[in-house]
Design a protein around this motif. Sequence first.
Motif, PDB file in Angstrom:
ATOM      1  N   LEU A 125       0.803  -1.218   0.000  1.00  0.00           N
ATOM      2  CA  LEU A 125       0.000   0.000   0.000  1.00  0.00           C
ATOM      3  C   LEU A 125       0.841   1.275   0.000  1.00  0.00           C
ATOM      4  O   LEU A 125       0.306   2.382   0.111  1.00  0.00           O
ATOM      5  CB  LEU A 125      -0.935   0.004   1.211  1.00  0.00           C
ATOM      6  CG  LEU A 125      -2.024  -1.072   1.186  1.00  0.00           C
ATOM      7  CD1 LEU A 125      -2.781  -1.106   2.493  1.00  0.00           C
ATOM      8  CD2 LEU A 125      -2.982  -0.840   0.041  1.00  0.00           C
ATOM      9  N   LEU A 127       3.011   2.388   2.233  1.00  0.00           N
ATOM     10  CA  LEU A 127       2.972   3.062   3.525  1.00  0.00           C
ATOM     11  C   LEU A 127       4.212   2.810   4.385  1.00  0.00           C
ATOM     12  O   LEU A 127       4.298   3.307   5.503  1.00  0.00           O
ATOM     13  CB  LEU A 127       1.730   2.613   4.318  1.00  0.00           C
ATOM     14  CG  LEU A 127       0.377   3.102   3.802  1.00  0.00           C
ATOM     15  CD1 LEU A 127      -0.751   2.396   4.541  1.00  0.00           C
ATOM     16  CD2 LEU A 127       0.249   4.613   3.936  1.00  0.00           C
ATOM     17  N   GLN A 142      -3.145   9.123   1.586  1.00  0.00           N
ATOM     18  CA  GLN A 142      -2.384   8.287   2.516  1.00  0.00           C
ATOM     19  C   GLN A 142      -3.253   7.813   3.672  1.00  0.00           C
ATOM     20  O   GLN A 142      -3.131   6.676   4.132  1.00  0.00           O
ATOM     21  CB  GLN A 142      -1.178   9.073   3.029  1.00  0.00           C
ATOM     22  CG  GLN A 142      -0.103   9.292   1.973  1.00  0.00           C
ATOM     23  CD  GLN A 142       0.903  10.364   2.371  1.00  0.00           C
ATOM     24  OE1 GLN A 142       0.658  11.142   3.297  1.00  0.00           O
ATOM     25  NE2 GLN A 142       2.016  10.409   1.669  1.00  0.00           N
ATOM     26  N   ARG A 145      -5.271   5.003   2.363  1.00  0.00           N
ATOM     27  CA  ARG A 145      -4.437   3.802   2.278  1.00  0.00           C
ATOM     28  C   ARG A 145      -4.304   3.140   3.652  1.00  0.00           C
ATOM     29  O   ARG A 145      -4.342   1.915   3.770  1.00  0.00           O
ATOM     30  CB  ARG A 145      -3.042   4.157   1.742  1.00  0.00           C
ATOM     31  CG  ARG A 145      -2.997   4.483   0.263  1.00  0.00           C
ATOM     32  CD  ARG A 145      -1.654   5.103  -0.110  1.00  0.00           C
ATOM     33  NE  ARG A 145      -1.626   5.514  -1.488  1.00  0.00           N
ATOM     34  CZ  ARG A 145      -1.032   4.826  -2.473  1.00  0.00           C
ATOM     35  NH1 ARG A 145      -0.413   3.695  -2.192  1.00  0.00           N
ATOM     36  NH2 ARG A 145      -1.053   5.269  -3.710  1.00  0.00           N
ATOM     37  N   CYS A 146      -4.152   3.965   4.676  1.00  0.00           N
ATOM     38  CA  CYS A 146      -4.064   3.436   6.038  1.00  0.00           C
ATOM     39  C   CYS A 146      -5.373   2.750   6.425  1.00  0.00           C
ATOM     40  O   CYS A 146      -5.362   1.672   7.035  1.00  0.00           O
ATOM     41  CB  CYS A 146      -3.728   4.561   7.012  1.00  0.00           C
ATOM     42  SG  CYS A 146      -3.561   4.028   8.732  1.00  0.00           S
ATOM     43  N   THR A 172      -5.795  10.685  -6.967  1.00  0.00           N
ATOM     44  CA  THR A 172      -5.730   9.847  -5.770  1.00  0.00           C
ATOM     45  C   THR A 172      -6.792   8.759  -5.820  1.00  0.00           C
ATOM     46  O   THR A 172      -6.554   7.619  -5.400  1.00  0.00           O
ATOM     47  CB  THR A 172      -5.901  10.705  -4.504  1.00  0.00           C
ATOM     48  OG1 THR A 172      -4.991  11.805  -4.548  1.00  0.00           O
ATOM     49  CG2 THR A 172      -5.629   9.889  -3.254  1.00  0.00           C
ATOM     50  N   ASP A 175      -5.445   6.001  -7.874  1.00  0.00           N
ATOM     51  CA  ASP A 175      -4.440   5.246  -7.122  1.00  0.00           C
ATOM     52  C   ASP A 175      -5.098   4.262  -6.154  1.00  0.00           C
ATOM     53  O   ASP A 175      -4.657   3.115  -6.018  1.00  0.00           O
ATOM     54  CB  ASP A 175      -3.533   6.201  -6.340  1.00  0.00           C
ATOM     55  CG  ASP A 175      -2.627   7.035  -7.237  1.00  0.00           C
ATOM     56  OD1 ASP A 175      -2.459   6.674  -8.420  1.00  0.00           O
ATOM     57  OD2 ASP A 175      -2.095   8.057  -6.755  1.00  0.00           O
ATOM     58  N   ILE A 176      -6.139   4.714  -5.466  1.00  0.00           N
ATOM     59  CA  ILE A 176      -6.837   3.857  -4.505  1.00  0.00           C
ATOM     60  C   ILE A 176      -7.522   2.696  -5.222  1.00  0.00           C
ATOM     61  O   ILE A 176      -7.489   1.543  -4.763  1.00  0.00           O
ATOM     62  CB  ILE A 176      -7.864   4.673  -3.693  1.00  0.00           C
ATOM     63  CG1 ILE A 176      -7.149   5.692  -2.799  1.00  0.00           C
ATOM     64  CG2 ILE A 176      -8.752   3.753  -2.856  1.00  0.00           C
ATOM     65  CD1 ILE A 176      -6.190   5.107  -1.780  1.00  0.00           C
ATOM     66  N   LEU A 179      -5.117   0.095  -6.153  1.00  0.00           N
ATOM     67  CA  LEU A 179      -4.795  -0.702  -4.970  1.00  0.00           C
ATOM     68  C   LEU A 179      -5.862  -1.760  -4.692  1.00  0.00           C
ATOM     69  O   LEU A 179      -5.545  -2.922  -4.414  1.00  0.00           O
ATOM     70  CB  LEU A 179      -4.644   0.208  -3.752  1.00  0.00           C
ATOM     71  CG  LEU A 179      -3.330   0.986  -3.640  1.00  0.00           C
ATOM     72  CD1 LEU A 179      -3.396   1.954  -2.474  1.00  0.00           C
ATOM     73  CD2 LEU A 179      -2.145   0.045  -3.480  1.00  0.00           C
TER      74      LEU A 179
END
Length: 233
Positions: A125, A127, A142, A145-146, A172, A175-176, A179
Amino acid sequence: MYLEVKDLKKSYGAGEGFVQVLRGITTGVEQGDMCVIQGTSGSGKSTFLNCIGGLDTIDSGSVVVDGKEIAGLSQTELSEYRRDNLGYIFQFYNLVPNLTVRENIQVCEYLTKTPLDMDELLETLGLTGHQNKFPSQLSGGQQQRCAIARALIKNPKLLLCDEPTGALDSKTSRDILVLLETINAKYGTTMLIVTHNNSIKDMVHKVIRIKDGQISKEYYNETRVPAAELEDL
């Protein structure tokens, strides 16, 4: 069929305040599929997700997840069901502000006997370099992602996502979604994604549209668009 829903009905209130939110939903999702749930505000899509997640009790009907009927379970049994089977991702991250990224993830890691590898998940991820930061030191992406890592550390069979990109900009958001796509391919996690974003439907296996508490349309995508190639996010 991993998820089977039959004639699901849910209402709130009584008398003049009575509202029938779900009016008899019947559908199913195969194990390992990504499924988008679409609908306008007030259509019932988040209530539908909450019923599957055991956050809302149902009036009538059946919800079977991995062979287990969750309608009629006690609060203790529902807690165990959520602990053992589910991961949640919300629009507004719900991170604990005075815990670091790693500590926020550990909160859920302790709930399971078979967690994913923490360091591998942080790496997946992106991180690793942020694991000792607090939520206030992170960007919105971020933080999301967490929140995803916190949901995934339990290695859930079913991931419920309520507007996971709703508070994010287009880059973003992409990007998510990349993921989530990677996680689905790597771990075989079944995903239900409630979203207003019409583009996301093109990357998933199945699309369910809800209107006025009923399914107006559902279909499988014969071809899927990779998340990295989605437009108009």
